[in-house]
Design an enzyme around this catalytic site. Structure first.
Site, short mmCIF file in Angstrom:
data_model
loop_
_atom_site.label_atom_id
_atom_site.label_comp_id
_atom_site.label_asym_id
_atom_site.label_seq_id
_atom_site.Cartn_x
_atom_site.Cartn_y
_atom_site.Cartn_z
N ARG A 82 -27.72 -6.08 11.89
CA ARG A 82 -27.92 -7.33 12.62
C ARG A 82 -27.58 -8.53 11.73
O ARG A 82 -27.01 -9.51 12.19
CB ARG A 82 -29.37 -7.40 13.11
N LYS A 184 -29.60 -13.99 14.38
CA LYS A 184 -30.82 -14.53 13.79
C LYS A 184 -30.46 -15.69 12.86
O LYS A 184 -30.47 -15.56 11.64
CB LYS A 184 -31.56 -13.42 13.05
N GLU A 220 -36.07 -14.86 26.70
CA GLU A 220 -37.10 -14.45 25.76
C GLU A 220 -37.94 -15.65 25.36
O GLU A 220 -37.85 -16.71 25.97
CB GLU A 220 -36.48 -13.76 24.55
C1 LIG Z 1 -36.52 -11.77 15.16
C2 LIG Z 1 -36.55 -12.11 16.60
C3 LIG Z 1 -37.09 -11.23 17.56
C4 LIG Z 1 -37.78 -9.96 17.21
O1 LIG Z 1 -36.94 -9.02 16.59
P1 LIG Z 1 -37.53 -7.78 15.80
O2 LIG Z 1 -36.33 -7.12 15.25
O3 LIG Z 1 -38.25 -6.93 16.76
O4 LIG Z 1 -38.43 -8.35 14.76
C5 LIG Z 1 -37.01 -11.61 18.89
N1 LIG Z 1 -36.46 -12.78 19.27
C6 LIG Z 1 -35.96 -13.65 18.37
C7 LIG Z 1 -35.36 -14.91 18.86
C8 LIG Z 1 -35.97 -13.34 17.02
O5 LIG Z 1 -35.47 -14.20 16.14
#
Ligand SMILES: *Cc1c(COP(=O)(O)O)cnc(C)c1O
Length: 341
Positions: A82, A184, A220
């Site tokens: 990722r 991210k 989300e």
């Molecule tokens: C990091 C993140 C998540 C959760 O991801 P995990 O890999 O489960 O920790 C969900 N939404 C956003 C916007 C994120 O930055």
């Protein structure tokens, strides 16, 4: 190895300076060998790319102590991939995936004294990230970067158990169509700070973002994916190109199907469907699953049958299975639990 003398059971979710961090620098088109260092401060030029045009991305994962005393982490290869995707979208150099996993191992080993003991409820939070370090004033990608990983022991995200959250449908958007919602990037979080402060001011725990183009589909929150349980016991989770692909959510999809025998649907979820669901939760590394009890939508309330006192029964089962796998109490699928020490 002697553990640090911390009150493990009462740790909050905050930053604490541990002894060691991993650092590698990118210069002249290549990453150096990388090393474990003790210095927790970074000195950078005032014009560094990260300060001007926000070239930065990050990851988050945890290390756990298992009942038999090993230190493990959860699916670090997916964090490595990722982060590669994030770097490519932001024109940053990829830190090779196998080196990413090795660096996680190295920094956790160096800080083994900081990994909370089994049964304390606490874990070691691991934060890999990358920033543009050389001076950039014309708009273009930087030439030099730093990849760094620090760790910090953290308590359970929710003290005293996970009380269901009240969230609101946001009038702000989190990510544009074809934008950066799927990576991210720090910039996604900068944009979410005003909506979250405003949500808190108005008595809500979090924002639910809808798809910005039509405002009809669930995306989300600022930092967690949604999961829903239907009244006939299906696991439903939204699919969209602008959702961050949560590793917790992808793991829960497998747990639901393979361990709990549920039907799993990863598809577009209309906001109009939500009032028909039995349970709702937010998922991510920090909290694993946070139950949602109520969603507020411009004067109208959607209250889930699971109520405001505790996690819904199916959500609880998913939570117990996944944390059981992470802590080594339940045998997980191949490669999920990565032994470090
Ligand atoms: C990091 C993140 C998540 C959760 O991801 P995990 O890999 O489960 O920790 C969900 N939404 C956003 C916007 C994120 O930055």
């Amino acid at each position: 190895m002697e553990k640090k003398n911390l009150d493990w059971a009462n740790l909050g979710f905050g930053y604490m300076i541990a002894d060691y961090r991993y650092v590698s620098n990118y210069r002249d088109g290549r990453w150096d060998d990388g090393e474990i260092i003790t210095e927790s401060n970074i000195t950078l030029n005032e014009c560094a790319g990260v300060f001007q045009y926000s070239q930065s991305c990050f990851e988050g994962l945890k290390a756990y102590t298992t009942e038999d005393g090993h230190i493990v982490c959860f699916r670090p290869d997916l964090n490595a991939t990722r982060m590669k995707d994030s770097c490519e979208r932001l024109e940053m150099p990829v830190f090779p995936e196998e080196r990413f996993v090795k660096a996680v191992e190295e920094v956790v080993k160096a800080n083994a004294a900081w990994v909370p003991p089994f049964g304390s409820g606490a874990t070691l939070y691991i934060r890999p990230y990358m920033i543009a370090t050389n001076a950039v004033i014309g708009v273009k990608p930087a030439d030099e970067y730093q990849f760094r990983i620090f760790v910090t022991p953290v308590g359970p995200y929710f003290k005293g158990g996970a009380k269901p959250l009240t969230i609101r449908v946001s009038d702000f958007d989190r990510a544009a169509p074809h934008g950066t919602g799927h990576i991210k990037a720090g910039l996604n979080y900068a944009m979410s700070l005003h909506p979250i402060v405003d949500a808190h001011k108005n008595g809500f725990d979090e924002n639910m973002y809808l798809d910005p183009a039509t405002r009809t589909k669930v995306e989300e929150t600022g930092g967690a994916n949604f999961i829903f349980i239907t009244k006939d016991g299906k696991f439903v989770t939204p699919k969209s190109d602008s959702i961050l692909p949560s590793i917790t959510r992808r793991s829960l999809m497998v747990v639901a199907e393979k361990y709990l025998g549920m039907t799993v649907e990863n598809r577009e979820v209309l906001f109009s469907e939500v009032e028909g669901f039995a349970e709702c939760g937010l998922c991510g590394t920090a909290a694993v699953i946070s139950p949602v009890g109520k969603i507020y939508d411009h004067g109208r309330e959607i209250c889930f049958p699971s109520g405001m006192e505790e996690m819904g029964p199916v959500t609880k089962k998913l939570y117990d299975k996944l944390t059981g796998i992470q802590m080594g109490e339940i045998e997980g699928p191949d490669g999920w639990v990565h032994t470090i020490l």
